[in-house]
Design an enzyme around this catalytic site. Structure first.
Site, PDB file in Angstrom:
ATOM      1  N   LEU A 102       0.882  -1.170   0.000  1.00  0.00           N
ATOM      2  CA  LEU A 102       0.000   0.000   0.000  1.00  0.00           C
ATOM      3  C   LEU A 102       0.915   1.213   0.000  1.00  0.00           C
ATOM      4  CD1 LEU A 102      -2.768  -0.895   2.646  1.00  0.00           C
ATOM      5  CD2 LEU A 102      -2.970  -0.950   0.165  1.00  0.00           C
ATOM      6  N   ASP A 103       0.494   2.273  -0.643  1.00  0.00           N
ATOM      7  CA  ASP A 103       1.290   3.502  -0.660  1.00  0.00           C
ATOM      8  C   ASP A 103       1.415   4.057   0.754  1.00  0.00           C
ATOM      9  OD1 ASP A 103       1.385   3.274  -3.399  1.00  0.00           O
ATOM     10  OD2 ASP A 103      -0.280   4.670  -3.733  1.00  0.00           O
ATOM     11  N   LYS A 104       2.398   4.935   0.925  1.00  0.00           N
ATOM     12  CA  LYS A 104       2.640   5.534   2.245  1.00  0.00           C
ATOM     13  C   LYS A 104       1.379   6.234   2.779  1.00  0.00           C
ATOM     14  CE  LYS A 104       6.028   8.490   2.195  1.00  0.00           C
ATOM     15  NZ  LYS A 104       7.237   9.323   2.384  1.00  0.00           N
ATOM     16  N   LYS A 187      -4.742   5.327  -8.067  1.00  0.00           N
ATOM     17  CA  LYS A 187      -4.449   6.759  -8.274  1.00  0.00           C
ATOM     18  C   LYS A 187      -4.290   7.044  -9.767  1.00  0.00           C
ATOM     19  CE  LYS A 187      -2.331   7.363  -3.779  1.00  0.00           C
ATOM     20  NZ  LYS A 187      -1.110   7.207  -3.025  1.00  0.00           N
TER      21      LYS A 187
END
Ligand code: URA
Length: 237
Positions: A102-104, A187
Site C-alpha cells: 500500500l502507498d505511504k 491513483k
C-alpha cells in the site's frame, strides 16, 4: 524453540507479558508450571497453556493490520517507518512480511504472514484476487466513470482490467474494486479520468474485510475463517 519465543511468535502475548504471567504461575508446559520461559520446547508436540488457554501451534502466522498513514510497506523504501515496526519484533524474526503493498498515504487492511506460498498466490497477477478500497477524490467523477472502469482504462503502459466503481451521491467518494495490484494503480486510474485521489483506504482483500474494531495502527491475528477465506482464493482457481 524457547517458550517465550513460541508465545510471542504465535501472537499470544509479548515476551514481557509472558514473563510477567509466568512469574504468577500462569504458564504451563505439558501440565507443569513453568516460570523460566527461556526453556526450550518442541512446538509440535509440547502443550503450552497460557492463562488457561492452550496455544495452538501453527506452521504459519497470519496477521490483520490496519495500516496508518505515513508507513511504507516496501522493504527498499526508507522514506518512512516500515509497517513491520507496528508489530512485535518476533514477527519479523519469524519471517513475516506484508502481503502486497500500500502507498505511504494509503490506510487500511494489510495481511502480514510468513506463509510464502499463500502470499505468492494472492499476489500473482493471474489469480485476479479482488481488493476493495474506499476513496475520496478531488472533484466529482464524470458520469461515464463507472463504465470506463468496467471497460478498462488505458494507463499508457497497460490497460487496466475491468474494475467496479460505486460512487456516493456527490460522486466525490465511494468504493472501487480492482483485481490487479500495479504500482499506484487506483491513483493512476483516477488521474486518467482527470481526477485525483485524496483518500484511499483498503477495506477488503481476497474476500477478507478489514475489522471495523481495529483502530489505525492496531493488529490482531486472523481468525480461522479469515485464513480459510484467503486460502479459498487459491483453491477455487
Ligand atoms: N492503488 C493505489 O494507487 N495505491 C495504493 O496504495 C493501492 C492501490
Amino acid at each position: 524453540m524457547r517458550i517465550d519465543k513460541f508465545i510471542s511468535c504465535t501472537g499470544t502475548a509479548s515476551r514481557r507479558e509472558a514473563a510477567a504471567l509466568a512469574k504468577k504461575g500462569g504458564v504451563t508446559v505439558n501440565g507443569e508450571t513453568v516460570r523460566d520461559l527461556s526453556r526450550h520446547i518442541d512446538p509440535e508436540t509440547d502443550r503450552v497453556v497460557y492463562g488457561g488457554e492452550t496455544i495452538v501451534y501453527r506452521k504459519y502466522t497470519y496477521v490483520m493490520l490496519n495500516k496508518p498513514e505515513g508507513y511504507v510497506s516496501a522493504t527498499d523504501d526508507r522514506s518512512a517507518p516500515f509497517v513491520m515496526e507496528l508489530l512485535p519484533p518476533e514477527f519479523s524474526k519469524a519471517g513475516m512480511f506484508p502481503c502486497g503493498r500500500l502507498d505511504k498515504d494509503t490506510v487500511g487492511l494489510m495481511i502480514i504472514t510468513n506463509d510464502g506460498p499463500l502470499a505468492h498466490m494472492l499476489l500473482h497477477p493471474k489469480r485476479h484476487v479482488s481488493k476493495t478500497y474506499r476513496f475520496s477524490c478531488e472533484s466529482a467523477l464524470i458520469p461515464e466513470a463507472e463504465r470506463k472502469f468496467e471497460a478498462g482504462i488505458d494507463l499508457g503502459d497497460f490497460v487496466s482490467a475491468g474494475a467496479r466503481l460505486v460512487c456516493g451521491e456527490n460522486r466525490m467518494g465511494g468504493e472501487v474494486t480492482i483485481s490487479e495490484g500495479k504500482y499506484h494503480q487506483i491513483k493512476r486510474m483516477f488521474t486518467a479520468l482527470g481526477n485525483r485521489i485524496t483518500y484511499l483506504e483498503r477495506i477488503s482483500f481476497g474476500g477478507v474485510d478489514l475489522d471495523p474494531g481495529l483502530a489505525r495502527g492496531e493488529w490482531r491475528l486472523c481468525t480461522d475463517d479469515e485464513i480459510a477465506t484467503l486460502k479459498a482464493n487459491f483453491e477455487a482457481k
